[in-house]
Design an enzyme around this catalytic site. Structure first.
Site, PDB file in Angstrom:
ATOM      1  N   GLU A  53       0.830  -1.206   0.000  1.00 52.53           N
ATOM      2  CA  GLU A  53       0.000   0.000   0.000  1.00 52.53           C
ATOM      3  C   GLU A  53       0.866   1.259   0.000  1.00 52.53           C
ATOM      4  O   GLU A  53       0.554   2.225  -0.684  1.00 52.53           O
ATOM      5  CB  GLU A  53      -0.949   0.009   1.199  1.00 52.53           C
ATOM      6  N   TYR A 136      -5.945   6.733   4.747  1.00 45.58           N
ATOM      7  CA  TYR A 136      -6.168   5.754   3.687  1.00 45.58           C
ATOM      8  C   TYR A 136      -5.476   4.423   3.996  1.00 45.58           C
ATOM      9  O   TYR A 136      -6.088   3.353   3.966  1.00 45.58           O
ATOM     10  CB  TYR A 136      -5.689   6.290   2.320  1.00 45.58           C
ATOM     11  N   ASP A 154      -9.336   5.178  -2.480  1.00 45.55           N
ATOM     12  CA  ASP A 154      -8.175   5.718  -3.191  1.00 45.55           C
ATOM     13  C   ASP A 154      -8.663   6.416  -4.460  1.00 45.55           C
ATOM     14  O   ASP A 154      -9.871   6.579  -4.671  1.00 45.55           O
ATOM     15  CB  ASP A 154      -7.161   4.601  -3.493  1.00 45.55           C
TER      16      ASP A 154
END
Ligand code: SF4
Length: 360
Positions: A53, A136, A154
Site C-alpha cells: 500500500e 487511507y 483511493d
C-alpha cells in the site's frame, strides 16, 4: 449543482454484485490472498499489505511488483526491515519517489517491532498511530487484513463513485461524501470489497475508459445511464505550478567515478544522494562552480515535483586532485546502488552517464 448533504439513496454500490465479480476476476498480486484461498482460511500478511500500500501510493502496480519482490526478498518480515540500516532502505527505495515515505516506512517498521511486539495493530485507529500511516493506508490494511468494515477510498474508488453518482464537484471537494457512500456499502467481506473496488477502478472503470457493458455496478450507475460516464470525475480548476531553476555539477574522475554527496537532513529529497548543485531559485543565477576547473555545459534537465517544476542546467568537468567539500567517489558499477533520486539520474544521463536500474 452544490454537493448533496447526504449520501445518495439508494446506494449505487451493489456489494453482492461487486463481490461476485471479484470472486471471478480478482487480479493476482504477490501481496494478496485470492478470494478462494481466503475462504480456505488463508489470511493476508499485514507486513506485505502495508508495504504494497505504501509503494502503491507512488506508482503503478507493474513497478511496485518489482520493488515489492526486492524488498520482501531482502527483508521477509517487518523485523528484518526494522533491523536494516536506513541508508540501505533508502537506496532500495530509490526510483520510487517521495523519499519521506521511505524514511517513514523504516520508522514504522521499527515502531511495530518496538511498541507492538512485531505485530501490526488490527484496527484502523491503532494503525493510524504508526509513523507514515494515514487515513487511507490504515483503512486499507484494517479492511484487507482484518475485515474491519471501514471505507477504503483511493483515486480509483473516487473515480468509480464520481461516475456512479455523476458527481458535479471535483472529487477533492467531495471526499466526505464519497467516503460516506463507500462506507455505507461495505459488507462483512470488507477486505475483498475494498480490493474489488480498487480492481474495478483499475480495470473496468479506468481513467480513460469505462467498460460499462461488463461492469457489475452498471444497474445502479448514473454515469452509464446518462451515457456520459467519462465526463466524470469533473476536473478541478487548473493551478499553475511554480517553476524553479538551478545548476547541477557533474564531476568525473578519469576512471569514471562520480563525485556524490548526501543531501541535507530536511527538505526536498532529504538524506538522498546528489551531485553538487546550486540552490533552486525562482530566477536563474550564474553558476557558482564548486571547484576551479574547466566546466562545460552538458545540457538541461526538467523535473516535475508535486508543488513545482524544476529546470537544472547540467555542467560537467574532469576531476582535479582535490574533490570539492564533503562527499565520496562512486565508481560506475556502484552508481546503481546509490540512493540517487530520479532527478539526479536524469542529471547524470544528460552528462552521458547512464545509471543502470538496481538489480531487483
Ligand atoms: S457502469 Fe461504467 S461508469 Fe459506471 S461504474 Fe461501471 S464502468 Fe464505471
Amino acid at each position: 449543482m452544490p454537493e448533496p448533504a447526504a449520501p445518495i439513496k439508494p446506494n449505487p454500490i451493489d456489494a453482492d454484485a461487486l463481490l461476485a465479480w471479484y470472486d471471478r476476476h480478482a487480479r493476482e498480486m504477490p501481496w494478496r490472498v485470492a478470494p478462494a484461498d481466503k475462504v480456505a482460511g488463508e489470511r493476508p500478511d499485514p507486513y506485505r499489505v502495508w508495504l504494497s500500500e505504501v509503494m502503491l501510493q507512488q506508482t503503478t502496480v507493474v513497478t511496485v511488483r518489482r520493488y515489492f519482490e526486492d524488498f520482501t526478498n531482502r527483508w521477509p518480515t517487518v523485523a528484518d526491515l526494522a533491523a536494516a540500516p536506513r541508508e540501505e532502505v533508502l537506496a532500495a527505495w530509490a526510483g520510487l519517489g517521495y523519499y519521506a515515505r521511505a524514511r517513514n516506512l523504516h520508522a514504522c517498521a521499527q515502531a511495530v517491532v518496538a511498541d507492538h511486539g512485531g505485530a501490526f495493530p488490527t484496527s484502523a485507529e491503532g494503525l493510524k498511530t504508526l509513523p507514515g500511516i494515514g487515513a487511507y493506508t490504515s483503512a486499507a490494511i484494517a479492511a484487507i487484513c482484518f475485515d474491519e468494515q471501514v471505507a477504503v477510498v483511493d483515486g480509483n474508488v473516487e473515480r468509480v463513485v464520481a461516475r456512479l453518482t455523476r458527481l458535479s464537484d471535483p472529487v477533492r471537494n467531495a471526499k466526505p461524501l464519497i467516503g460516506e457512500i463507500v462506507g455505507e456499502a461495505v459488507p462483512e467481506r470488507a477486505g475483498d470489497f475494498a480490493q474489488a473496488m480498487m480492481d474495478l477502478g483499475a480495470t473496468i472503470c479506468a481513467p480513460k475508459s469505462a467498460n460499462c457493458l461488463v461492469c457489475p455496478l452498471r444497474p445502479g450507475c448514473a454515469g452509464a445511464a446518462a451515457g456520459d460516464a467519462l465526463d466524470f470525475p469533473v476536473a478541478p480548476p487548473k493551478k499553475k505550478r511554480p517553476a524553479r531553476v538551478g545548476h547541477a555539477y557533474v564531476l568525473e574522475r578519469p576512471d569514471g567515478a562520480i563525485w556524490l554527496r548526501r543531501r541535507a537532513d530536511k527538505g526536498m529529497l532529504a538524506e538522498m544522494t546528489e551531485v553538487p548543485g546550486s540552490a533552486w531559485t525562482d530566477d536563474q543565477e550564474a553558476p557558482d562552480f564548486p571547484m576551479d576547473t574547466e566546466w562545460r555545459e552538458a545540457g538541461e534537465v526538467e523535473h516535475v515535483f508535486t508543488h513545482f517544476s524544476l529546470r537544472l542546467t547540467v555542467w560537467q568537468a574532469r576531476a582535479g586532485e582535490e574533490p570539492p567539500g564533503e562527499g565520496w567517489w562512486s565508481k560506475p558499477g556502484a552508481l546503481s546502488r546509490e540512493a540517487l533520486p530520479t532527478l539526479y539520474k536524469k542529471v547524470l544521463k544528460s552528462a552521458g552517464i547512464d545509471v543502470k536500474p538496481p538489480r531487483l
